[in-house]
Scaffold this active site. Structure first.
Site, short mmCIF file in Angstrom:
data_model
loop_
_atom_site.label_atom_id
_atom_site.label_comp_id
_atom_site.label_asym_id
_atom_site.label_seq_id
_atom_site.Cartn_x
_atom_site.Cartn_y
_atom_site.Cartn_z
N HIS A 19 0.84 -1.21 0.00
CA HIS A 19 0.00 0.00 0.00
C HIS A 19 0.87 1.27 0.00
O HIS A 19 0.60 2.22 -0.73
CB HIS A 19 -0.87 0.06 1.26
CG HIS A 19 -1.93 -0.99 1.36
ND1 HIS A 19 -2.04 -1.83 2.44
CD2 HIS A 19 -2.94 -1.33 0.52
CE1 HIS A 19 -3.09 -2.64 2.27
NE2 HIS A 19 -3.64 -2.36 1.11
N LYS A 43 -16.61 -7.48 4.80
CA LYS A 43 -15.36 -8.11 5.23
C LYS A 43 -15.25 -8.04 6.75
O LYS A 43 -15.44 -6.97 7.34
CB LYS A 43 -14.17 -7.35 4.63
CG LYS A 43 -13.94 -7.65 3.17
CD LYS A 43 -12.59 -7.10 2.74
CE LYS A 43 -12.36 -7.30 1.26
NZ LYS A 43 -11.11 -6.67 0.81
N ARG A 92 -2.48 -6.12 -8.36
CA ARG A 92 -1.44 -7.09 -8.07
C ARG A 92 -1.40 -8.21 -9.11
O ARG A 92 -0.36 -8.61 -9.57
CB ARG A 92 -1.66 -7.73 -6.69
CG ARG A 92 -1.10 -6.94 -5.57
CD ARG A 92 -1.75 -7.33 -4.29
NE ARG A 92 -3.17 -7.02 -4.33
CZ ARG A 92 -3.98 -7.12 -3.30
NH1 ARG A 92 -3.53 -7.58 -2.16
NH2 ARG A 92 -5.24 -6.79 -3.41
N SER A 130 -2.94 -7.83 2.78
CA SER A 130 -3.26 -7.76 4.21
C SER A 130 -3.66 -9.14 4.73
O SER A 130 -3.33 -9.52 5.85
CB SER A 130 -4.39 -6.76 4.45
OG SER A 130 -4.01 -5.48 4.00
P1 ADP Z 1 -9.72 -3.76 -0.60
O1 ADP Z 1 -10.33 -4.38 0.60
O2 ADP Z 1 -10.50 -2.65 -1.20
O3 ADP Z 1 -9.17 -4.72 -1.61
P2 ADP Z 1 -7.06 -3.39 0.36
O4 ADP Z 1 -6.76 -2.74 1.66
O5 ADP Z 1 -6.83 -4.84 0.28
O6 ADP Z 1 -8.50 -2.98 -0.02
O7 ADP Z 1 -6.24 -2.68 -0.79
C1 ADP Z 1 -6.47 -1.35 -1.17
C2 ADP Z 1 -5.87 -1.14 -2.53
O8 ADP Z 1 -4.47 -1.37 -2.47
C3 ADP Z 1 -6.40 -2.07 -3.60
O9 ADP Z 1 -6.47 -1.36 -4.81
C4 ADP Z 1 -5.36 -3.14 -3.68
O10 ADP Z 1 -5.32 -3.75 -4.95
C5 ADP Z 1 -4.10 -2.34 -3.43
N1 ADP Z 1 -3.03 -3.17 -2.90
C6 ADP Z 1 -3.04 -3.95 -1.80
N2 ADP Z 1 -1.87 -4.61 -1.64
C7 ADP Z 1 -1.08 -4.22 -2.69
C8 ADP Z 1 0.25 -4.57 -3.13
N3 ADP Z 1 0.99 -5.44 -2.47
N4 ADP Z 1 0.70 -3.96 -4.26
C9 ADP Z 1 -0.07 -3.10 -4.94
N5 ADP Z 1 -1.32 -2.75 -4.60
C10 ADP Z 1 -1.83 -3.30 -3.49
#
Ligand code: ADP
Length: 162
Positions: A19, A43, A92, A130
């Protein structure tokens, strides 16, 4: 000229180096980014929205161009409320694509003044999510290469301190 604002929405349960990488690269494109923690009813989260916001604040080292907030309801309404022009999302894997494409298209239909910017994950972070961080940390594995120190500390407290 007025400043360009983007919203970076997500669960951030918790924030990871993946992130933070998207965040710092996004700041090369816009003046300000609002990291917006979603109150996601679908979630089940490990951390409360307040805890997630605190961890983000602890991880951005006082960067004045990052604002940490949370939102409820439709993203397009929030984007309008804060006067943002863009939404930033990270990609990703191919598996992220279909959902993200649908959401971006729907949001664009609901608000024509908003565009979604997709940023490809860096090669060092594509495997970080996460969810996997929580799994590894929950079994006592080391996550120091994947999350900032304040998050690592909170994960330990959550799983191993009573
Ligand atoms: P959500 O629950 O909306 O998927 P996340 O907290 O998992 O939210 O992620 C928020 C954003 O960050 C999403 O667009 C996700 O694809 C991106 N993201 C999460 N981890 C990574 C990573 N390792 N590399 C690039 N983008 C990421």
């Amino acid at each position: 000229m007025s400043e360009t604002i983007a919203v970076y929405p997500g669960s951030f349960d918790p924030i990871t180096y993946g992130h933070l990488d998207i965040l710092s690269r996004g700041l090369e494109l816009v003046d300000k980014i609002i990291v917006a923690v979603a109150h996601n009813i679908e979630k089940s989260a490990l951390f409360t929205v307040e805890e997630r916001k605190e961890m983000i604040v602890e991880s951005i080292n006082g960067n004045p161009n990052v604002i940490v907030d949370s939102f409820d309801g439709l993203l397009v309404d929030y984007v309008k409320k804060v006067n943002a022009r863009f939404v930033i999302r990270g990609l990703r894997a191919m598996s992220d694509f279909e959902y993200e494409f649908q959401m971006a298209s729907m949001n664009r239909n609901l608000n024509q003044n908003m565009d979604t910017i997709f940023m490809m994950t860096s090669k060092d972070y594509f495997f970080i999510s996460s969810r996997t961080i929580k799994e590894v940390a929950g079994f006592g594995g080391c996550v120091s290469g994947f999350v900032p120190p304040p998050v690592e500390k909170r994960l330990k407290e959550k799983f191993f301190k009573k």
